[in-house]
Structure formats: C-alpha cells, structure tokens
Design a protein around this motif. Structure first.
Motif, PDB file in Angstrom:
ATOM      1  N   GLU A 301      -1.915 102.312  -1.605  1.00 57.14           N
ATOM      2  CA  GLU A 301      -3.143 101.524  -1.747  1.00 57.14           C
ATOM      3  C   GLU A 301      -2.930 100.314  -2.641  1.00 57.14           C
ATOM      4  N   ASN A 302      -2.224 100.514  -3.736  1.00 55.64           N
ATOM      5  CA  ASN A 302      -1.958  99.419  -4.663  1.00 55.64           C
ATOM      6  C   ASN A 302      -1.183  98.298  -3.975  1.00 55.64           C
ATOM      7  N   ASN A 305      -3.222  96.542  -0.820  1.00 54.20           N
ATOM      8  CA  ASN A 305      -4.268  95.642  -1.311  1.00 54.20           C
ATOM      9  C   ASN A 305      -3.677  94.296  -1.714  1.00 54.20           C
ATOM     10  N   TYR A 306      -2.444  94.325  -2.196  1.00 56.44           N
ATOM     11  CA  TYR A 306      -1.786  93.092  -2.608  1.00 56.44           C
ATOM     12  C   TYR A 306      -1.268  92.309  -1.402  1.00 56.44           C
ATOM     13  N   TRP A 308      -2.119  92.478   1.744  1.00 59.53           N
ATOM     14  CA  TRP A 308      -3.145  92.083   2.716  1.00 59.53           C
ATOM     15  C   TRP A 308      -4.194  91.128   2.142  1.00 59.53           C
ATOM     16  N   ASN A 309      -4.194  90.967   0.824  1.00 62.03           N
ATOM     17  CA  ASN A 309      -5.245  90.149   0.216  1.00 62.03           C
ATOM     18  C   ASN A 309      -4.744  89.053  -0.726  1.00 62.03           C
ATOM     19  N   ASP A 310      -3.515  89.173  -1.232  1.00 62.79           N
ATOM     20  CA  ASP A 310      -3.060  88.225  -2.253  1.00 62.79           C
ATOM     21  C   ASP A 310      -1.739  87.534  -1.929  1.00 62.79           C
TER      22      ASP A 310
END
Length: 428
Positions: A301-302, A305-306, A308-310
């Motif tokens: 998850e960590n 999230n990075y 796909w988003n950052d």
C-alpha cells in the motif's frame, strides 16, 4: 450493537468497551465442538463476524492515528514508547482472548489474528509485541494455569503487564528441546539456573514463562514450565540485542542465577513443558504469519500510493507502466493467497481441527511473500524507497525475521513434508 467510533470519541472508547456487548460470537477459541453446518450458507474464509469487524476497524484506526506518528522515532531509538504500551492495554489489544471475568476482551482467536495483521500494516514491531503476548503468553496461562494462577495473573496480563515466552537458548534454537536451563525442587518451591536468548518483549515484560528441565535424566520429557516475575532475586536481563529489523521490539538475553520461585508458580504439569511449547508455538505461527501478511500489505500500500499518485517518469506515473502494473498485480495476488492460508489456519484452529500443517504453510508462505513484496516495494519507489525518511526500507528490514523466529522456514518445510509423508505413505 457496534457503533462506529468518531474521531472525537476515539480517545475514550476502546475495543474492550465496544466488544463487551457481543456475548454471542460466531466462533470461539474453545476446544473442539461439533457443529451442524447443513443450514449455514457457505462463506468466504475471510468473512468476519461483527465482533471481528469491530476489531479490524478499531485496530486499523488506532494504528494509523496513534502508532504511525511514532514508528520512525521508535525504530531509530530502538525502543518501544512506554505510553504506547499503556494505550495498547487501554484499548483491549493485549487481552483479546482473555475471558471478560479476568478483565479481557473475551473475543476469539481470529480476532487476535486480525489485530496482529492490522498492527503490522503500520508497524511490525508493535505487532509482534501484541502477538507474543496474546498467542503465546495469555494462551498458556488460560490453558494450563491453575485457578489460582489465572486469578492472580490474567487480570494483570489483560490490563498492565506485558508477558514474555522464554524457550530459546544459545544451543537450542531450531532444536528447541536441547535446553540447558535447569530447575531443581526445594522445600518451598523451585530454583532455576541458566540463560535464555532471543526473548521478545523482555525489556517491557513483568511476567515470564520460563522453560527449564526439572529432570535432565528424562531428556526433553523433563522440561517443565514455570512463571517468573520481574524483580525476582537472581533474575536479570543480561543484554538487549541490536537488530536488523523490528528494532522497537525488544529482544534480550536473560540470566537466571539460582532464581527461587514458589511452588504455585509451576505452570501445568511437571515434564509436560515440551508438549505445551509445541502446542503453543503451532498457534503462535499463525500469529507470525498474520504479522507477515500485514507487513506485506502495508509495504504494498505504501508503495502503490506513491507510484500511482506521486512518482512520475517520462511524463506519466510510474505505476502506469505495464511492467510495473504486472509486478503490482502479482504481488497483491500473492498477498491474498498468503492471507487465505492464514485465515484458513485460524478458522481450523477455532473449529478444533488439526491445523499444524496449515499453520506451518501459512508461516512459510507469508514470510516468503513479505520478503518479496517489501523488497519490490523499495525498488518501485526508487530513491524514496531506499532512504529512511519513509517506511519502505523499514518494512523490508522487518520482513527478514519472519523466516526465522517461531520456527525457521526450513523447520516449517520439515513439518509440512513430514505430515504429507504420513498421509501419503502406504503401510506394509
């Protein structure tokens, strides 16, 4: 009925309070019972009862809001925040299966597994503290303690006293029953001499279950379990280990120099310690497997999230490249498979079925998945995965212990193969 906890209420409402109304549970940790399941519709292995759902939601919220801000500091300091330990007790997470009459939550084994998994999604160090305390220490006292011992210690274990399970020694790791620690009987009780290594929770504990040989002439059949309290003369923590991972979780060397304990601190029957240890560790392996699935999911998850988003490269998010998406999908599939093994082993344990092979498979595979996924997660995040600013590198370091404690991967393979051979070998 269960009412969701709001942010404003969270500091004053614990799972212990939430669960007290659930007097009827779908599953329990009691010995084998026969059920008529003909009228029960089939459900997924991971289907949770209302009590289990309440546990999952409460622990998840607590982990994200209370533990997460402390994770990096505790890891760097290699120390568990004492205030956090107090909060774990206040929330009821340290007495999940302890009966309500002793101050515990009175929930089932799967509820404990859920708590362990949810905690590991944020910090495997906190998770293993809760795991060992619940699945090894509390279970041992509940199963084999006299009424006197239960009344004396279970309320403390549920509310304010951390426990340790002391089996391993310098020359008895995988071969756990080559114990050198000895116990001798005295007129008032027993005297214990020797040492233990790799003892989880030792720095925080006030209560220790110690395995020692009361009759060496009988070999492992002389091994007996005793209760030793912190502060007993001759008992000391000789060394705190510095480790690769789960650094906030204390792992210590213990010394016993003619430690005298009263006769009532004998746990269970003389010479039955080896049976107790085997049985408890089989259950504990499901807990470690849950720690590893939680760790793997937290690392996954960590990282996603990075990516796909950052994190962008060549004008698009890194997670949008097909090669990356395939790795992400494969990793999540392995996590789901590992979780299925964990929940199946927990459910079989609760149903009173033979779960030894299932526990071994769950621990073996979950630790393998945790290592693979947490390692890939570091790579997916690139430089941000390698630095200690975030949690990616910590999850990877923490994953390594999963293949070692409470039975190495090779020991799990031996167990699985032995039981398979038994089932598939023809007689005569």
């Amino acid at each position: 009925m269960y009412t969701p906890v709001t942010d404003a209420e969270f500091t004053t409402v614990s799972f212990l309070e939430i669960s007290s109304s659930y007097l009827l549970r779908l599953l329990s940790a009691t010995p084998r019972r026969l059920y008529d399941i003909s009228e029960i519709p089939p459900t997924p292995i991971t289907h949770l009862s209302d009590t289990e759902t309440a546990m999952q939601e409460t622990v998840s919220k607590f982990a994200k809001e209370v533990i997460l801000p402390k994770v990096r500091d505790m890891d760097e300091a290699e120390n568990m925040d004492p205030a956090l330990v107090e909060q774990l007790f206040e929330q009821g997470f340290m007495g999940v299966e302890i009966p309500e009459e002793y101050g515990g939550t009175g929930a089932n084994f799967t509820s404990a597994i859920i708590a362990i998994e949810e905690l590991a999604r944020v910090d495997p160090s906190v998770s293993v503290m809760v795991d060992v305390h619940n699945t090894l220490v509390n279970t041992a006292i509940t199963k084999w303690g006299t009424n006197q011992l239960k009344k004396k210690f279970l309320p403390r274990l549920a509310t304010d006293t951390v426990g340790s399970f002391c089996l391993s020694e310098p020359v008895s790791g995988s071969d756990a029953f080559k114990l050198a620690t000895k116990a001798t009987e005295t007129s008032d009780g027993f005297k214990i001499s020797g040492g233990k290594m790799w003892i989880t929770n030792a720095m925080e504990s006030g209560f220790f279950i110690v395995f020692a040989n009361l009759d060496p002439s009988k070999g492992y059949r002389g091994i007996t379990a005793f209760i030793v309290e912190k502060g007993t003369k001759g008992f000391e923590i000789a060394k705190k280990e510095k480790k690769l991972g789960i650094k906030a979780s204390s792992t210590c060397v213990l010394s016993f120099d003619d430690v005298e304990i009263p006769k009532e601190n004998l746990l269970g029957e003389r010479g039955q310690g080896y049976k107790y240890a085997i049985g408890i560790l089989n259950e504990g392996r499901i807990g470690i497997a849950a720690q590893m699935t939680g760790l793997a999911l937290g690392a996954w998850e960590n990282a996603v999230n990075y990516v796909w988003n950052d994190r962008k490269q060549f004008g698009q998010f890194v997670g949008e490249f097909q090669g990356m998406q395939h790795q992400i999908a494969q990793s999540y599939t392995e996590i789901a498979a590992a979780r299925a093994l964990v929940y199946n082993a927990a459910r079989k344990k609760e149903a009173g079925e033979d779960f030894v092979r299932d526990a071994a498979m769950a621990k073996l595979f979950a630790s393998q998945v945790a290592g693979r996924v947490s390692g890939l997660a570091v790579e997916w995040m690139g430089g941000m995965g390698f630095v200690r600013e975030g949690l990616a590198e910590k999850f990877w370091r923490d994953s390594k212990i999963g293949a070692i404690y409470e039975g190495t991967s090779n020991i799990q393979l031996n167990t699985i193969a032995k039981l398979l051979q038994k089932d598939y070998t023809t007689s005569g």
